[in-house]
Design a protein around this motif. Structure first.
Motif, PDB file in Angstrom:
ATOM      1  N   TYR A   1      -4.766  -0.631  -4.593  1.00  0.00           N
ATOM      2  CA  TYR A   1      -3.855  -0.652  -6.687  1.00  0.00           C
ATOM      3  C   TYR A   1      -4.485  -1.805  -7.462  1.00  0.00           C
ATOM      4  O   TYR A   1      -5.517  -2.294  -6.539  1.00  0.00           O
ATOM      5  CB  TYR A   1      -2.802  -1.833  -5.780  1.00  0.00           C
TER       6      TYR A   1
ATOM      7  N   TYR B   1      -2.867  -4.567  -9.899  1.00  0.00           N
ATOM      8  CA  TYR B   1      -1.813  -5.424 -10.535  1.00  0.00           C
ATOM      9  C   TYR B   1      -2.422  -6.154 -11.634  1.00  0.00           C
ATOM     10  O   TYR B   1      -3.182  -7.105 -11.912  1.00  0.00           O
ATOM     11  CB  TYR B   1      -1.169  -6.610  -9.403  1.00  0.00           C
TER      12      TYR B   1
ATOM     13  N   LEU C   1      -0.312   1.852  -8.072  1.00  0.00           N
ATOM     14  CA  LEU C   1      -1.108   2.529  -6.475  1.00  0.00           C
ATOM     15  C   LEU C   1      -1.404   3.970  -6.673  1.00  0.00           C
ATOM     16  O   LEU C   1      -1.060   4.666  -7.687  1.00  0.00           O
ATOM     17  CB  LEU C   1       1.104   2.579  -5.987  1.00  0.00           C
TER      18      LEU C   1
END
Length: 470
Positions: free
Chosen positions: A292, A294, A369
């Protein structure tokens, strides 16, 4: 022969240690087609491109959809964008037209009426109009209409405001449609110049992109309402921004007419698949893992929710939170908590939010993702990305008030955070303080139970560490 069988056995064993999440590498994408009429303003989904045409390849189809609990939905297009008149404020026309001419095929419910309404202007001054209304059915045939223009003395105009409707009342009586084709003006049988996209041949596909076997808020709004999200929330990421140069999923907050809202995406083909069994759970897997990035806006927090069932009964409910900014692809592993000695889940559901609560701080919080899979133990790929490799010794375990983390190196950690997740998947951020060459973590406020400790240092996260709070 024995050697061959040994290799086969090893291969089968390795395969059974993991299960790929359906389209968890996000390499497969689909588009729910929606064609927008070029040059016109058409805000509703009940405006369609149809190959049932009288002239050329395509025609314009406006649809009425009946609803017993609401006014239903209708279709219309116009040559005016009232929110942006600088870009679209009528069509330029020339000559001295005497009539409006078009082809139509329609099948409207009893009580419903379609409408073609045109206002003619010259240098901003009203010059004339056509207000033609029709109902019933053409019995599957195209009919040519020629409607006189009601001029207000002068027969010249430089602009036509055109509005085509499948209805004249807010509430529709039943399902129905009207098709328009070759919409133009004439002077005693001679065309006086065509308007923009008069034959409805030019369309843009502005449909909803989504990962195969997944659904998103974008797709739900498109299929259940008569319009799109005000702002896109699901993106297909390719090239250098994607994981390993392939294709990745991006979920971001979207602008809901001035207010930020959380984007989300889940495995399934139906609206309720995010909280009902939607894909197989084939072994006693203990972790959901993947990669991932973020990029939160302010204090936003992304969230993964994983649920598992056995014969329709809930056996596991787990949440995993992403709190801090991570700009490079980073490995994560999420514990799946249940009692494998008593239960063997057979199905699961997975949903991911760009923010986890209604307290959303920004429009641009984004979570990327890729490579999602179920595993027995976390197994990061050996790649040039941040991996889950933090090393700690935790004691005492069990504990009543404090946990101590004995750092296995002398460098003082930066951006150090800890979370405790209970067996229901509920996560709490813990208070820490330096204690010589260790960290002291206050767990005194936690209720007695089993927890999983997740440690963040910079952009790197530890494997979940099991501990018991007495």
């Amino acid at each position: 022969m024995r050697l061959i069988l040994t290799h086969i056995s090893i291969f089968i064993t390795l395969v059974c240690l993991s299960q790929t999440i359906p389209n968890g590498d996000f390499e497969s994408w689909e588009t729910r087609d929606h064609y927008k009429l070029e040059g016109w303003y058409s805000p509703t989904r009940n405006v369609e491109r149809t190959s049932d045409a009288k002239v050329g390849k395509y025609a314009l189809k406006l649809v009425n959809t009946y609803s017993a609990t609401s006014n239903g939905s209708t279709g219309y297009v116009t040559s005016i964008d009232y929110n942006n008149k600088q870009e679209l404020n009528g069509f330029a026309i020339s000559g001295e037209p005497l009539s409006l001419v078009f082809w139509s095929k329609h099948d409207l419910a009893l009580g419903d009426t379609a409408r073609a309404y045109v206002v003619f202007r010259e240098k901003g001054t009203y010059r004339g109009k056509v207000d033609f209304r029709f109902s019933g059915t053409t019995n599957g045939q195209f009919v040519k209409y020629s409607v006189p223009i009601e001029w207000n003395g002068i027969h010249t105009s430089d602009t036509a405001w055109i509005n085509l409707y499948s209805y004249i009342k807010n509430k529709v009586s039943g399902d129905g449609f009207v098709i328009f084709d070759d919409f133009h003006f004439e002077n005693i049988g001679k065309r006086t110049g065509d308007i923009v996209n008069h034959d409805f041949e030019d369309w843009d596909n502005i449909g909803v992109d989504y990962p195969s076997i997944w659904r998103s808020i974008d797709l739900l709004v498109y299929e259940n309402y008569t319009s799109f999200l005000a702002d896109q929330s699901i993106y297909q990421i390719k090239g250098k921004d994607a994981f390993r140069g392939g294709t990745s999923l991006l979920i971001k907050n979207y602008d809901n007419y001035g207010s930020p809202r959380s984007g989300y995406c889940y495995i399934g083909t139906e609206n309720n698949d995010y909280y009902t069994p939607s894909f197989p759970f084939t072994d006693t897997f203990k972790y959901l893992q993947g990669y991932y990035k973020y990029l939160p806006a302010g204090d936003d927090t992304a969230r993964i929710n994983f649920r598992a069932w056995q014969a329709g009964s809930s056996r596991s409910y787990n949440n995993f939170y992403f709190h801090e900014p991570v700009s490079e692809w980073t490995f994560f592993s999420m514990p799946i908590v249940y009692d494998p000695s008593r239960y063997q889940p057979d199905s699961a559901a997975l949903i991911i939010w760009s923010t986890s609560t209604d307290s959303i701080h920004g429009f641009n919080s984004s979570i990327y993702l890729d490579n999602l899979e179920l595993v027995m133990e976390p197994t990061p790929l050996k790649l040039s990305v941040q991996e889950n490799t933090l090393a700690y010794s935790v004691f005492p375990n069990p504990t009543k008030d404090f946990l101590y983390l004995d750092l296995l190196y002398k460098k003082k950690p930066e951006n150090f955070n800890c979370w405790a997740t209970n067996t229901l998947g509920q996560s709490s951020k813990l208070t820490t303080e330096d204690n010589f060459n260790s960290k002291r973590i206050d767990v005194s406020s936690l209720s007695p139970s089993v927890y999983f400790l997740t440690i963040q240092e910079g952009n790197t996260f530890s494997k979940p560490i099991k501990f018991i709070k007495q």
